[in-house]
Every structure is written in structure tokens, then in C-alpha cells.
Enzyme design. Structure first.
Site, PDB file in Angstrom:
ATOM      1  N   LEU A 178       6.162  -9.487  -3.978  1.00 28.42           N
ATOM      2  CA  LEU A 178       7.260 -10.202  -4.660  1.00 28.42           C
ATOM      3  C   LEU A 178       6.735 -11.506  -5.264  1.00 28.42           C
ATOM      4  CD1 LEU A 178      10.316  -9.496  -5.011  1.00 28.42           C
ATOM      5  CD2 LEU A 178      10.788 -11.213  -3.263  1.00 28.42           C
ATOM      6  N   GLY A 179       5.702 -11.352  -6.101  1.00 32.04           N
ATOM      7  CA  GLY A 179       5.178 -12.503  -6.845  1.00 32.04           C
ATOM      8  C   GLY A 179       5.947 -12.632  -8.148  1.00 32.04           C
ATOM      9  N   ILE A 188       2.633  -0.416 -11.696  1.00 31.47           N
ATOM     10  CA  ILE A 188       2.207  -1.262 -12.820  1.00 31.47           C
ATOM     11  C   ILE A 188       1.216  -2.324 -12.306  1.00 31.47           C
ATOM     12  CG2 ILE A 188       4.133  -0.932 -14.438  1.00 31.47           C
ATOM     13  CD1 ILE A 188       4.095  -3.771 -11.976  1.00 31.47           C
ATOM     14  N   ARG A 202      -2.415  -1.922 -10.018  1.00 32.44           N
ATOM     15  CA  ARG A 202      -3.759  -1.414 -10.287  1.00 32.44           C
ATOM     16  C   ARG A 202      -3.851  -0.005  -9.716  1.00 32.44           C
ATOM     17  NH1 ARG A 202      -4.183  -4.831 -13.454  1.00 32.44           N
ATOM     18  NH2 ARG A 202      -5.725  -6.470 -13.618  1.00 32.44           N
ATOM     19  N   GLU A 228      -9.891   4.415 -14.646  1.00 34.03           N
ATOM     20  CA  GLU A 228      -9.509   4.331 -16.067  1.00 34.03           C
ATOM     21  C   GLU A 228     -10.762   4.340 -16.948  1.00 34.03           C
ATOM     22  OE1 GLU A 228      -7.077   0.829 -16.387  1.00 34.03           O
ATOM     23  OE2 GLU A 228      -5.637   1.587 -14.955  1.00 34.03           O
ATOM     24  N   HIS A 247      -2.367   1.926 -19.284  1.00 31.37           N
ATOM     25  CA  HIS A 247      -2.566   0.515 -18.912  1.00 31.37           C
ATOM     26  C   HIS A 247      -2.192  -0.428 -20.069  1.00 31.37           C
ATOM     27  CE1 HIS A 247      -4.973  -2.336 -16.081  1.00 31.37           C
ATOM     28  NE2 HIS A 247      -3.930  -2.934 -16.609  1.00 31.37           N
TER      29      HIS A 247
HETATM   30  O1  LIG Z   1      -3.369  -5.524 -16.000  1.00 35.08           O
HETATM   31  C1  LIG Z   1      -3.201  -6.512 -16.644  1.00 35.08           C
HETATM   32  C2  LIG Z   1      -3.608  -7.824 -16.231  1.00 35.08           C
HETATM   33  O2  LIG Z   1      -4.154  -7.998 -15.145  1.00 35.08           O
HETATM   34  O3  LIG Z   1      -3.390  -8.762 -17.025  1.00 35.08           O
END
Ligand SMILES: O=CC(=O)O
Length: 314
Positions: free
Chosen positions: A153-154, A231, A233, A262, A280
Site C-alpha cells: 500500500l505505497g 502491475i 514486477r 521480459e 510492461h
Molecule cells: O515499471 C516501471 C517502473 O518501475 O517505473
């Protein structure tokens, strides 16, 4: 500042390249045909800054081969491609691009949840293939009102929570410690969070502690009706376990922006209709890309003018 050497590790933004070229002596690592170590050796004395991203940051080898490096300014919020321990040890400063990309990444997270539940990509394929003529598409699943679990929860996790609240979703979260300024329900154990929510968003930083934080136990707790949205890594999730759970129907669906290896994505996923895959692109909008580039430049300029950094990590 034209005599200060700045090394860009890979192509990331044409605008950023131009801005760096106008201000510094820019080296583009990917333009040099000599092996990387030779290139770094030849130019090591003039390079004082490295600009990396989510693909190539600054690992121990690079840091060791650039003895005059003073700062790593990452064109990303994630720091997992930078050897932070080594930077600290050598007194190298590190900056990243937080805040400016929060909205985009949170928007994409919610977009993926909507796309998976409402089967938007499958619907699109259905219309384009001309199949509508043969009958209606069938039913999807509702997003509004579902229970949402957030890992981390950042800034980004909180932005996802705020958006999900507007959809009348109940919000709970898992993080290292309970946050003081929120009423969202806290789970100290991610398995319990996964068992109690319908959609699990992964939005924490990748560290040794969070590597494969979504493992088989978490996936099984989320279950055949649960949806995983990543969303963060790729390495947050045990990918072979995810693939196997999706193939066997032990997980309801997934929306993925990131992958363990990736740009390689497990091909077994390609035929599944209950997942949405994007490459990504969390922060990849015109607006945010420019804001990130401007922040990289401002951090570098501040450093070389001896001013405080705008977004210091170290
Ligand atoms: O994945 C995107 C970032 O770390 O900016």
C-alpha cells in the site's frame, strides 16, 4: 555541463535522449559495437552518471567499471535493476521517478481488472472475427462491489485503492507493517488476504523479500474464481505456478503487465480467454513519459549543480 559524461544504458525515450544530448556528453551503451566491458573501460574516466530503466539499470559490474560514477538516475520508479548495496558502499547517489507515474500505473491496474472481468479483449476479438452474427457473446463478471486485496500500500497501491473505492469495492491490503493512516483492513499474512478477496493486485516493490511473494499457496487461496492483477514486477509471482493454475482452472483469471523473463511471455497463456496480457506499459503514456524524463534531467542537473536531489533514493 557539456563535458560531463552521462551513460544511457538502453533506448527508453527519444525526448530524454535529446534532452540529455543538449546538456551532457551522452554515451549510448547500445550504439557501441565493442563488447560492453571494453566500452566501459575506454570511457570510464569521463562517465559520471548512469541513466538506466526497468530493463538495464546499474549492476555491480557496471558500477565497478565506472570509478568516477557519482549518480544513477533511473527512468523508472522500480529500483530492482540497480545494485543499491554497491551504490551505498561507494557513495553513489540514486534517484528514481516516483509520483509522476502513479496515476498511469494505477489506471492500468484498474483497466486490467475491468478488461479481465468484463472480458473486453475476448469481446473485441469476438466482434472483429465476425462471430456476433452467429449469436451473442455471453456473460462476463461484475467489477463494481468486488472485494479487492492489494499487496503493497505505497503510492501505487494507494492509488489503486482510491480508484477501486469509487467502484464500491471493499479494500484490504498486505504490507510489511500496518499503515497508520488508513481504515483499509490489514493482513499481516498474504495468504489470508488472498483467501478473503476476489481480486488481488500486486503493487509492491521487488526486493529479496517480495520475490515470488505470490506463490502456489497464495494462488490457491485466491482460487478458481479469483483474479490476479500484476502491475508490479514479473518476479513477484512464481510464473510457472501461475501458468499451471490458469491452465488447470485453479485460478479464475489474470491481468498481467509484467513477466518474469521480459520480453518473453509463457506461450501457454496465449490461448487462454480469461487473461489479459500487456507488455510492461504501466507508465507508458506520452504525458508520463515526458514527466519521467524531465525528472531524470532535473535530478541530474541538481546533482551537478550541488543542489538537493528532487527524488533521492540514496
Ligand atoms: O515499471 C516501471 C517502473 O518501475 O517505473
Amino acid at each position: 555541463m557539456n563535458n560531463i559524461g552521462v551513460l544511457m544504458t538502453c533506448p527508453m525515450s527519444e525526448y530524454l535522449e535529446n534532452q540529455l544530448e543538449n546538456r551532457f556528453s551522452l554515451f549510448k551503451l547500445w550504439n557501441h559495437s565493442s563488447p560492453k566491458p571494453d566500452f566501459l573501460k575506454t570511457h570510464s574516466s569521463s562517465i559520471k552518471a548512469v541513466v538506466g530503466n526497468t530493463k538495464i539499470g546499474a549492476d555491480a559490474n557496471m558500477i565497478d567499471s565506472l570509478p568516477n560514477m557519482e549518480i544513477v538516475a533511473s527512468y523508472s520508479v522500480g529500483l530492482d535493476k540497480i545494485d543499491l548495496g554497491k551504490c551505498k558502499e561507494k557513495g553513489i547517489k540514486v534517484t528514481n521517478t516516483p509520483d509522476v507515474l502513479t496515476d498511469d500505473v494505477a489506471d492500468l491496474g484498474i483497466g486490467l481488472a475491468l478488461a479481465v472481468l468484463r472480458k473486453m479483449c475476448a469481446c473485441d476479438r469476438f466482434v472483429r472475427s465476425g462471430n456476433w452474427i452467429n449469436g451473442d457473446f455471453g456473460l462476463a463478471s461484475k467489477f463494481s462491489g468486488k472485494s479487492v486485496g492489494i499487496v503493497g500500500l505505497g503510492r501505487i497501491g494507494s492509488a489503486i485503492a482510491k480508484r477501486a473505492e469509487a467502484f464500491n469495492c471493499s479494500i484490504s491490503y498486505h504490507s510489511r507493517s500496518k499503515k497508520p493512516n488508513t481504515n483499509y483492513k490489514y493482513y499481516s499474512n498474504i495468504v489470508d488476504l488472498a483467501a478473503d478477496c476476489q481480486i488481488l493486485f500486486v503493487a509492491c516493490a521487488l526486493t529479496e523479500e517480495t520475490h515470488h511473494i505470490v506463490n502456489r499457496k497464495v494462488i490457491d487461496a485466491l482460487g478458481p474464481k479469483g483474479i490476479l492483477i500484476n502491475i508490479g514486477r514479473g518476479a513477484h509471482v512464481d510464473e510457472p505456478e501461475l501458468v499451471s493454475a490458469l491452465l488447470k482452472g485453479r485460478l479464475g483469471g489474470a491481468g498481467l503487465d509484467v513477466y518474469e523473463n521480459e520480453p518473453n511471455v509463457p506461450e501457454q497463456l496465449f490461448s487462454l480467454e480469461n487473461i489479459v496480457l500487456v507488455p510492461h506499459v504501466g507508465s507508458d503514456t506520452e504525458e508520463t513519459s515526458k514527466a519521467m524524463a524531465d525528472l531524470v534531467i532535473s535530478n541530474l542537473e541538481a546533482h551537478f549543480k550541488g543542489m538537493p536531489l528532487l527524488t533521492p533514493v540514496l
